[in-house]
Design a protein around this motif. Sequence first.
Motif, PDB file in Angstrom:
ATOM      1  N   SER A 177      31.431  11.667  37.461  1.00  0.00           N
ATOM      2  CA  SER A 177      32.277  12.656  38.124  1.00  0.00           C
ATOM      3  C   SER A 177      31.671  13.104  39.452  1.00  0.00           C
ATOM      4  CB  SER A 177      32.482  13.871  37.217  1.00  0.00           C
ATOM      5  OG  SER A 177      31.251  14.528  36.990  1.00  0.00           O
ATOM      6  N   TYR A 178      32.537  13.542  40.303  1.00  0.00           N
ATOM      7  CA  TYR A 178      32.118  14.107  41.585  1.00  0.00           C
ATOM      8  C   TYR A 178      32.947  15.356  41.824  1.00  0.00           C
ATOM      9  CZ  TYR A 178      36.330  11.712  43.169  1.00  0.00           C
ATOM     10  OH  TYR A 178      37.621  11.275  43.302  1.00  0.00           O
ATOM     11  N   ALA A 179      32.461  16.204  42.695  1.00  0.00           N
ATOM     12  CA  ALA A 179      33.201  17.421  43.011  1.00  0.00           C
ATOM     13  C   ALA A 179      34.243  17.074  44.064  1.00  0.00           C
ATOM     14  CB  ALA A 179      32.246  18.518  43.473  1.00  0.00           C
ATOM     15  N   PHE A 180      34.209  17.697  45.193  1.00  0.00           N
ATOM     16  CA  PHE A 180      35.209  17.437  46.220  1.00  0.00           C
ATOM     17  C   PHE A 180      34.652  16.492  47.271  1.00  0.00           C
ATOM     18  CE2 PHE A 180      36.230  21.584  44.481  1.00  0.00           C
ATOM     19  CZ  PHE A 180      37.562  21.404  44.160  1.00  0.00           C
ATOM     20  N   VAL A 181      35.477  15.598  47.730  1.00  0.00           N
ATOM     21  CA  VAL A 181      35.123  14.726  48.846  1.00  0.00           C
ATOM     22  C   VAL A 181      36.036  15.106  49.994  1.00  0.00           C
ATOM     23  CG1 VAL A 181      34.988  12.354  49.688  1.00  0.00           C
ATOM     24  CG2 VAL A 181      34.434  12.864  47.293  1.00  0.00           C
ATOM     25  N   VAL A 182      35.435  15.536  51.086  1.00  0.00           N
ATOM     26  CA  VAL A 182      36.205  15.951  52.253  1.00  0.00           C
ATOM     27  C   VAL A 182      35.631  15.300  53.504  1.00  0.00           C
ATOM     28  CG1 VAL A 182      36.867  18.169  51.230  1.00  0.00           C
ATOM     29  CG2 VAL A 182      34.830  18.034  52.640  1.00  0.00           C
ATOM     30  N   LEU A 183      36.472  15.158  54.498  1.00  0.00           N
ATOM     31  CA  LEU A 183      36.067  14.645  55.796  1.00  0.00           C
ATOM     32  C   LEU A 183      36.540  15.600  56.872  1.00  0.00           C
ATOM     33  CD1 LEU A 183      37.206  10.912  55.460  1.00  0.00           C
ATOM     34  CD2 LEU A 183      34.900  11.814  55.135  1.00  0.00           C
ATOM     35  N   THR A 184      35.849  15.641  57.975  1.00  0.00           N
ATOM     36  CA  THR A 184      36.363  16.392  59.109  1.00  0.00           C
ATOM     37  C   THR A 184      37.578  15.628  59.636  1.00  0.00           C
ATOM     38  OG1 THR A 184      35.026  15.205  60.732  1.00  0.00           O
ATOM     39  CG2 THR A 184      34.050  17.210  59.753  1.00  0.00           C
ATOM     40  N   PRO A 185      38.501  16.293  60.299  1.00  0.00           N
ATOM     41  CA  PRO A 185      39.645  15.575  60.862  1.00  0.00           C
ATOM     42  C   PRO A 185      39.209  14.442  61.797  1.00  0.00           C
ATOM     43  CG  PRO A 185      40.081  17.916  60.889  1.00  0.00           C
ATOM     44  CD  PRO A 185      38.640  17.745  60.474  1.00  0.00           C
ATOM     45  N   ARG A 186      38.168  14.682  62.583  1.00  0.00           N
ATOM     46  CA  ARG A 186      37.687  13.646  63.498  1.00  0.00           C
ATOM     47  C   ARG A 186      37.211  12.427  62.722  1.00  0.00           C
ATOM     48  NH1 ARG A 186      32.266  14.014  67.104  1.00  0.00           N
ATOM     49  NH2 ARG A 186      32.180  11.822  67.603  1.00  0.00           N
ATOM     50  N   CYS A 187      36.420  12.646  61.681  1.00  0.00           N
ATOM     51  CA  CYS A 187      35.914  11.534  60.872  1.00  0.00           C
ATOM     52  C   CYS A 187      37.075  10.794  60.205  1.00  0.00           C
ATOM     53  CB  CYS A 187      34.933  12.052  59.836  1.00  0.00           C
ATOM     54  SG  CYS A 187      34.190  10.766  58.827  1.00  0.00           S
ATOM     55  N   GLU A 222      49.277  19.318  61.960  1.00  0.00           N
ATOM     56  CA  GLU A 222      48.746  20.437  61.160  1.00  0.00           C
ATOM     57  C   GLU A 222      47.399  20.084  60.541  1.00  0.00           C
ATOM     58  OE1 GLU A 222      50.004  22.454  56.995  1.00  0.00           O
ATOM     59  OE2 GLU A 222      51.592  22.358  58.512  1.00  0.00           O
ATOM     60  N   ASP A 223      47.293  18.874  59.943  1.00  0.00           N
ATOM     61  CA  ASP A 223      46.024  18.453  59.329  1.00  0.00           C
ATOM     62  C   ASP A 223      44.917  18.320  60.370  1.00  0.00           C
ATOM     63  OD1 ASP A 223      46.836  18.445  56.695  1.00  0.00           O
ATOM     64  OD2 ASP A 223      47.276  16.293  56.642  1.00  0.00           O
ATOM     65  N   ALA A 224      45.255  17.865  61.565  1.00  0.00           N
ATOM     66  CA  ALA A 224      44.259  17.688  62.624  1.00  0.00           C
ATOM     67  C   ALA A 224      43.609  19.007  63.023  1.00  0.00           C
ATOM     68  CB  ALA A 224      44.896  17.023  63.839  1.00  0.00           C
ATOM     69  N   LYS A 225      44.265  20.136  62.738  1.00  0.00           N
ATOM     70  CA  LYS A 225      43.725  21.453  63.076  1.00  0.00           C
ATOM     71  C   LYS A 225      42.904  22.058  61.934  1.00  0.00           C
ATOM     72  CE  LYS A 225      47.588  22.493  66.134  1.00  0.00           C
ATOM     73  NZ  LYS A 225      48.783  23.310  66.303  1.00  0.00           N
ATOM     74  N   ARG A 226      42.959  21.448  60.764  1.00  0.00           N
ATOM     75  CA  ARG A 226      42.236  21.990  59.607  1.00  0.00           C
ATOM     76  C   ARG A 226      40.735  21.731  59.748  1.00  0.00           C
ATOM     77  NH1 ARG A 226      44.334  19.345  54.589  1.00  0.00           N
ATOM     78  NH2 ARG A 226      42.993  20.850  53.618  1.00  0.00           N
ATOM     79  N   PRO A 227      39.902  22.540  59.073  1.00  0.00           N
ATOM     80  CA  PRO A 227      38.455  22.316  59.155  1.00  0.00           C
ATOM     81  C   PRO A 227      38.019  21.057  58.395  1.00  0.00           C
ATOM     82  CG  PRO A 227      38.928  24.201  57.745  1.00  0.00           C
ATOM     83  CD  PRO A 227      40.234  23.771  58.352  1.00  0.00           C
ATOM     84  N   PHE A 228      38.781  20.672  57.376  1.00  0.00           N
ATOM     85  CA  PHE A 228      38.446  19.462  56.625  1.00  0.00           C
ATOM     86  C   PHE A 228      39.695  18.878  55.993  1.00  0.00           C
ATOM     87  CE2 PHE A 228      37.772  23.052  53.772  1.00  0.00           C
ATOM     88  CZ  PHE A 228      38.517  22.689  52.664  1.00  0.00           C
ATOM     89  N   ILE A 229      39.607  17.598  55.631  1.00  0.00           N
ATOM     90  CA  ILE A 229      40.698  16.884  54.974  1.00  0.00           C
ATOM     91  C   ILE A 229      40.204  16.462  53.597  1.00  0.00           C
ATOM     92  CG2 ILE A 229      42.245  14.882  55.092  1.00  0.00           C
ATOM     93  CD1 ILE A 229      42.556  16.891  57.453  1.00  0.00           C
ATOM     94  N   ASP A 230      40.920  16.874  52.553  1.00  0.00           N
ATOM     95  CA  ASP A 230      40.563  16.481  51.183  1.00  0.00           C
ATOM     96  C   ASP A 230      40.932  15.018  50.965  1.00  0.00           C
ATOM     97  OD1 ASP A 230      40.983  19.340  51.271  1.00  0.00           O
ATOM     98  OD2 ASP A 230      40.809  19.323  49.105  1.00  0.00           O
ATOM     99  N   MET A 231      40.034  14.249  50.375  1.00  0.00           N
ATOM    100  CA  MET A 231      40.360  12.886  49.977  1.00  0.00           C
ATOM    101  C   MET A 231      41.137  12.968  48.664  1.00  0.00           C
ATOM    102  SD  MET A 231      39.114  10.794  52.250  1.00  0.00           S
ATOM    103  CE  MET A 231      39.898  11.997  53.321  1.00  0.00           C
ATOM    104  N   SER A 232      42.176  12.187  48.542  1.00  0.00           N
ATOM    105  CA  SER A 232      43.018  12.217  47.361  1.00  0.00           C
ATOM    106  C   SER A 232      43.656  10.853  47.165  1.00  0.00           C
ATOM    107  CB  SER A 232      44.111  13.282  47.508  1.00  0.00           C
ATOM    108  OG  SER A 232      45.081  13.138  46.484  1.00  0.00           O
ATOM    109  N   GLY A 233      43.310  10.187  46.066  1.00  0.00           N
ATOM    110  CA  GLY A 233      43.914   8.892  45.764  1.00  0.00           C
ATOM    111  C   GLY A 233      45.422   8.991  45.603  1.00  0.00           C
ATOM    112  N   ARG A 234      45.892  10.081  45.016  1.00  0.00           N
ATOM    113  CA  ARG A 234      47.339  10.251  44.841  1.00  0.00           C
ATOM    114  C   ARG A 234      48.061  10.366  46.171  1.00  0.00           C
ATOM    115  NH1 ARG A 234      45.789  13.859  40.141  1.00  0.00           N
ATOM    116  NH2 ARG A 234      45.004  15.023  41.861  1.00  0.00           N
ATOM    117  N   LYS A 235      47.372  10.895  47.178  1.00  0.00           N
ATOM    118  CA  LYS A 235      47.980  11.030  48.508  1.00  0.00           C
ATOM    119  C   LYS A 235      47.685   9.810  49.380  1.00  0.00           C
ATOM    120  CE  LYS A 235      47.419  16.055  48.606  1.00  0.00           C
ATOM    121  NZ  LYS A 235      46.701  17.146  49.277  1.00  0.00           N
ATOM    122  N   GLY A 236      46.960   8.839  48.827  1.00  0.00           N
ATOM    123  CA  GLY A 236      46.600   7.665  49.614  1.00  0.00           C
ATOM    124  C   GLY A 236      45.435   7.917  50.551  1.00  0.00           C
TER     125      GLY A 236
END
Length: 119
Positions: free
Chosen positions: A77-87, A98-112
């Motif tokens: 198991s892992y906790a949360f995997v996030v990336l900066t919008p730039r990354c 909207e996502d480009a302005k967020r501090p981070f983007i959650d990785m989600s297999g369901r969202k692709g």
Amino acid sequence: MLGKDFKYAKWKDTPEGETVWYTTSGEADPGAPHFGEAAQAVYNVIDARQSYLQDVVAAGLAALGHKEQAEKSIHLSYAFVVLTPRCAAEMGYELSAEDAKRPFIDMSGRKGLELRPTI
């Protein structure tokens, strides 16, 4: 065991003599084994929030007489995997304004939005 399967590709950067398969949404390797076939272990790398469900699957396998398969199914198991919008953008993810302005983007297999191996 259910007659259904994922698509698998061979991980190319492994030690000599080792073979590692990973699930892919891309083209399947025609030489890939069926899920769990001849595996010494199956590592399910899934969010920690899915721990209970992983336990239910293992208990179900054992209850149906597949104790060996249940013991070979290991949840990493892992906790949360996030990336900066730039990354995320540099990795090729298309972000909404909207996502480009967020501090981070959650990785989600369901969202692709899954981390893809670089092979």
